[in-house]
Design an enzyme around this catalytic site. Structure first.
Site, short mmCIF file in Angstrom:
data_model
loop_
_atom_site.label_atom_id
_atom_site.label_comp_id
_atom_site.label_asym_id
_atom_site.label_seq_id
_atom_site.Cartn_x
_atom_site.Cartn_y
_atom_site.Cartn_z
N GLU A 194 4.27 -2.09 13.62
CA GLU A 194 3.07 -2.26 12.80
C GLU A 194 1.79 -2.38 13.63
O GLU A 194 0.79 -1.72 13.35
CB GLU A 194 3.22 -3.45 11.85
CG GLU A 194 4.33 -3.27 10.80
CD GLU A 194 4.19 -2.01 9.96
OE1 GLU A 194 3.12 -1.37 9.99
OE2 GLU A 194 5.17 -1.65 9.27
N GLY B 283 0.82 -1.21 0.00
CA GLY B 283 0.00 0.00 0.00
C GLY B 283 0.85 1.26 0.00
O GLY B 283 0.61 2.19 -0.77
N ALA B 284 1.84 1.28 0.87
CA ALA B 284 2.67 2.47 0.99
C ALA B 284 3.85 2.15 1.89
O ALA B 284 3.91 1.07 2.50
CB ALA B 284 1.87 3.62 1.60
N GLU C 1 6.73 4.01 4.74
CA GLU C 1 6.91 5.17 5.63
C GLU C 1 8.32 5.76 5.66
O GLU C 1 8.72 6.33 6.68
CB GLU C 1 6.52 4.74 7.05
CG GLU C 1 7.49 3.76 7.75
CD GLU C 1 7.11 2.29 7.62
OE1 GLU C 1 6.39 1.93 6.67
OE2 GLU C 1 7.56 1.49 8.47
N GLU D 199 1.00 5.77 7.54
CA GLU D 199 2.40 6.04 7.19
C GLU D 199 2.91 7.27 7.95
O GLU D 199 4.05 7.30 8.40
CB GLU D 199 2.57 6.24 5.68
CG GLU D 199 2.03 5.10 4.81
CD GLU D 199 2.46 3.71 5.23
OE1 GLU D 199 3.56 3.55 5.79
OE2 GLU D 199 1.67 2.76 5.02
N1 B3K Z 1 6.09 -0.81 6.45
C1 B3K Z 1 5.48 -0.97 5.16
C2 B3K Z 1 5.36 -2.39 4.74
C3 B3K Z 1 6.60 -2.94 4.17
C4 B3K Z 1 6.35 -4.33 3.63
C5 B3K Z 1 7.61 -4.99 3.21
N2 B3K Z 1 7.36 -6.29 2.62
C6 B3K Z 1 4.15 -0.32 5.08
C7 B3K Z 1 3.44 -0.15 6.38
O1 B3K Z 1 3.12 -1.07 7.08
O2 B3K Z 1 3.22 0.98 6.74
ZN ZN Z 2 2.92 0.09 8.82
#
Ligand code: B3K
Ligand code: ZN
Length: 883
Positions: free
Chosen positions: A328, A269-270, A272, A306
């Site tokens: 997360e 999705g995005a 950070e 994000e």
């Molecule tokens: N931290 C990233 C996700 C990265 C995934 C890597 N396979 C987006 C998020 O959770 O904000």
């Molecule tokens: Zn995240």
């Protein structure tokens, strides 16, 4: 923590710090058509106490070393060994700082994995989490290695007038040959996974945010050419997120600029990255013609998520990838709270719980089970899961419930104060709440290490003579695929004793067994406890696990009459919804147990009436009423059945329920559908709620009338995407193959063929159509000129949707749906393993189906697992699914 050979396991228990400490990173990225040259200077020092002959071992991934120098002198080949996966340097000083200059050469155009530096529609873009930085240069590529970065980007001025990286811009200028450069300086220590660089010809939407201490932050959202106006809502969401984090958590933004870039080809999705968030353009670009209300809500959530990472993830990061939920789970909790404050709390909570049950419960109850903090992994990208994210958020929510609002905030403040600038662990996070709130969370910590969904069994008994009500709670956890413990955990259970007047009753209470009670919260810590409530005038209705206060499977022995009463009376709206949902799920699950073709009613009249009463209650929020009308998903019913599932029967049952409800409530649905249109479109939650209710009503009335006229009329008259696609979905799913449906699908294609984001909806809608022939449709669509395996959104729309959301055609008894998906995954795996592995998780439920499908699924999985040269990502998912 040593990375072991391919196919082997990395273990939390093996964690140890690096032998060398990194003090700073200075990089120059020279971008050319066809390749990029990367010059990186690392300032390093042997860690105190590390053996003087220990070599420096840096990670790489498909790298070519071009040059290597130590303190300005080219290093003799006898001093190092470079492979695509590793650079080992020996003979380094016992103490003191040294500078290692590494030259690598990469090919962003050839990078179809979209990890490291790649190109998306001509734009150079990076993605480094989890282990992508090592695809750009050799590095100590792990989250506990923090350093300030100075980054210089050089590129052709025409191809890339915009040059971006993390931190603040410090210098820019022209170079010979039509090239130019920009230098960015990020003063905040960060791990390599938060590094980012973007270069290209982009449009820009600007704004400004003044922080609570009065600092001005320049905000920028960069888009593909011509699309900047579609970033307006994202910009608004960003400013609201910044203000909310100040208000709710006292967190202020810390750089002079905050940039967001929206690109078309992105695995997730995005991301950070510090000061430079990179987004899948799906979560930035919107207007009423191309985006649904769900898309608006999604943009708001992801923008907030994000942004919130700046404190929970970036300023305080994770010591190692096992701690992923530290950033997360916590950040999902924060974005959920933001949406609850910005929209409607109960409706948001219902959405989060639906999501948890649809994605996390099946994971927790199947072969891919793992604890919120896993103890080992083969491929870390496979652990960005619903368990880490959504169950991780539930654990934070439970800490907030146990500590209480004020002490939760104190604990968060302490966490920010104590660990700012560090790479932390779950233990350190938990200790902040223990210290700030004076509570003992040692038993609670089991939630992080024991996998599986606990069952909370609740029974009640009323003593009419004594006017006492005894409530007994029991918790249990069964051993699952993860093989973790099954000790009793801490379950915060919110409850109320509802009287016939719809008010919560006060009652004196005494506890026996492993629980404590305060106000409306029972905290169950033992396997079993009983609460005796006394002094009640009559038997109350027990409303338990309010707001889903713990992520458990609730097994409440409660009769239909009590549930019907709570669906009508419960002052806790979430539980009012749950009472209805339980009634419907229970009925549909039971009916699914009868043979295919059985025509006995699938849902009782009383339940239908209760549903219609909620949906028709003009005193309730329309968004809530739309939630009441949304039947449980077929996959969710299948999960609740658990064994010998026949997806055709489940589909038949859900369809029959829709018909029964639609027929009984036809007049009301006509009324609700007629209330639809607002004169002016607004994406706010209240307007979206009205559209959701009207579209739900259209679904039921189309089912009842068994003809598409109303949907066709809405399709043609629609002035926004929510109404247009809502109608088209009804046509494509209920009236497949009919001439009017085909004409509408063609019309939709012609209207939106210039917009890839809308075309994804067109692919997904057809992939989800619940009829056997949808397999032939997806086969045809896979050959459509606009289908490509190189764009993750497009693959997810067609292959992902078919596998995850088409319970009928994917699960065709002949196994052809399974084989088609497996064939696509094998091809996709050579292009983009992260996406193939993610889609492959839909096979995980194979053991729960009836014999024929079970063996087809197993055979398909085995064939996949035997393909030579499968990626580590896909191999890991397939092997664990078969385990
Ligand atoms: N931290 C990233 C996700 C990265 C995934 C890597 N396979 C987006 C998020 O959770 O904000
Ligand atoms: Zn995240």
């Amino acid at each position: 923590m040593q990375r072991t050979e391919d196919g082997q396991t990395v273990k939390l228990a093996d964690y140890r710090p690096t032998d060398f400490v990194l003090h700073g990173v200075d990089m120059t990225l020279m971008l050319f058509e066809g390749h990029a040259e990367i010059a990186t200077t690392l300032t390093l020092e042997r860690r105190a106490g590390v053996a003087a002959d220990a070599p420096l071992v840096l990670d790489g991934d498909e790298l070519i070393l071009e040059s290597l120098a130590l303190d300005g002198e080219t290093l003799s080949p006898s001093r190092y060994v470079a492979t695509p996966e590793q650079l080992t340097v020996t003979g380094l000083a016992e103490s003191g700082r040294f500078e290692l200059a590494i030259g690598t050469r990469i090919a962003p155009e050839a990078n179809s994995k979209l990890m490291g530096l790649f190109r998306s529609n001509g734009i150079w873009c990076s993605q480094c989490e989890a282990e992508g930085f090592r695809r750009i240069t050799y590095f100590l590529d792990r989250p506990d290695v923090l350093a300030p970065y100075r980054v210089r980007i050089e590129a052709d001025r025409t191809a890339a007038p915009i040059l971006l990286s993390n931190g603040n811009p410090v210098e820019a200028g022209d170079l010979e040959g039509g090239r130019h450069f920009a230098v960015w300086d990020d003063p905040f220590n960060k791990p390599s996974y938060l590094f980012a660089v973007v270069a290209g010809d982009l449009d820009l939407l600007t704004d400004e945010f003044v922080t609570m201490s009065g600092r001005r932050v320049a905000l920028g959202i960069y888009t593909e050419k011509g699309r900047a106006p579609q970033a307006a809502y994202a910009m608004d969401a960003l400013k609201r997120s910044m203000a909310w984090d100040e208000r709710r958590f006292g967190r202020e933004y810390d750089l002079d600029v905050f940039n967001v870039v929206a690109i078309a080809d992105f695995n997730m999705g995005a991301m950070e990255n510090k000061g430079l968030n990179v987004f899948n353009h799906k979560y930035v670009l919107l207007d009423q013609d191309i985006a649904t209300d769900g898309d608006y809500a999604g943009v708001e959530t992801v923008i907030a998520h994000e942004y919130f990472h700046n404190w929970t993830g970036n300023r305080i990061t994770c010591r190692d990838w096992f701690q992923l939920c530290l950033k997360e789970g916590l950040t999902v909790y924060r974005d959920q709270e933001f949406s609850a404050d910005e929209r409607e709390r109960t409706v948001q909570r219902i959405g989060s719980v639906r999501r948890l049950k649809a994605h996390q419960f099946p994971e927790d109850q199947g072969p891919l089970q793992h604890p919120v903090r896993p103890g080992e992994y083969r491929e870390i990208n496979n652990f960005y899961t619903a368990t880490v994210y959504d169950k991780g958020a539930e654990l934070v929510r439970m800490i907030a419930t146990l500590a209480g609002e004020a002490d939760f905030r104190k604990g968060m403040d302490l966490y920010f104060e104590r660990h700012d600038g560090e790479a932390a662990t779950i233990e350190e996070f938990i200790a902040c709440f223990e210290d700030a709130a004076g509570i003992d969370l040692s038993q609670f910590a089991l939630w992080y290490v024991q996998a599986g969904t606990p069952t909370l069994a609740v029974s009640e008994s009323w003593d009419d003579e004594a006017r006492t009500h005894v409530v007994t709670l029991r918790q249990s956890l069964v051993p699952g695929a993860a093989g973790t413990g099954i000790q009793p955990m801490v379950l915060p259970v919110r409850f109320g004793l509802v009287g016939g007047n719809g008010e919560d009753r006060d009652a004196a209470a005494s506890v026996s067994g492993g629980a404590s009670l305060k106000d409306d919260l029972i905290v169950l810590t033992g396997r079993e406890a009983s609460i005796t409530f006394t002094g009640l005038p009559d038997r109350p209705y027990l409303s338990v696990l309010r707001d889903f206060s713990a992520p458990v499977t609730l097994d409440h022995e409660q009769g239909e009459a009590d549930r019907l009463a709570l669906a009508r009376l419960d002052p806790n709206l979430f539980n009012r919804w749950r009472a209805l949902d339980d009634l419907i799920s229970g009925a549909l699950t039971e009916a699914s147990g009868r043979p295919l073709g059985d025509t006995a009613p699938v849902i009782s009249e009383a339940v239908v009436e209760a549903l219609l009463a909620s949906a028709g209650d003009d005193g309730l929020d329309p968004a809530f009423r739309a939630q009441a009308l949304a039947l449980p998903g077929e996959a969710d019913i299948a999960r609740q059945i658990g064994v010998d599932v026949d997806p055709d029967r489940v589909h038949e049952v859900v369809d029959a329920a829709r018909l029964a409800i639609g027929t009984r409530g036809l007049a009301m649905f006509e009324r609700l559908h007629g209330l639809a249109a607002d004169a002016h479109f607004s994406p706010d939650a209240a307007s979206a709620g009205r559209r959701a209710l009207a579209n739900a009503a259209l679904g039921y009335l189309s089912a009842a009338r068994q003809e598409p006229a109303a949907a066709l009329a809405q399709y043609e008259a629609a002035t926004n995407m929510t109404d247009r696609i809502g109608a088209l979905a009804i046509l494509a799913h209920r009236f497949p193959g009919e001439a009017s449906t085909e004409a509408a699908l063609d019309d939709f294609y012609r209207r939106f063929e210039g917009d890839d984001l809308v075309l994804d909806k067109w692919f997904a809608l057809q992939a989800a159509a619940p009829f056997n022939g949808a397999l032939e449709t997806v086969i045809r669509l896979a050959g459509h000129p606009r289908f490509t395996m190189r764009n993750p959104n497009r693959v997810r729309a067609l292959v992902g949707t078919f596998a995850a959301s088409n319970q009928v055609a994917f699960h065709r008894p002949d196994g052809a749906g399974y084989r088609w998906v497996a064939e696509k995954l094998a091809a996709l795996d050579r292009i983009n393993p992260q996406i193939s592995a993610r889609i492959a998780t839909t096979f995980r439920a194979w053991r729960s189906f009836e014999r024929g499908r079970r063996s087809q699924l197993e055979q398909t999985l085995r064939q996949l697992s035997e393909i030579k040269g499968l990626s580590k990502d896909l191999q890991d998912i397939v092997d664990r699914s078969l385990k």
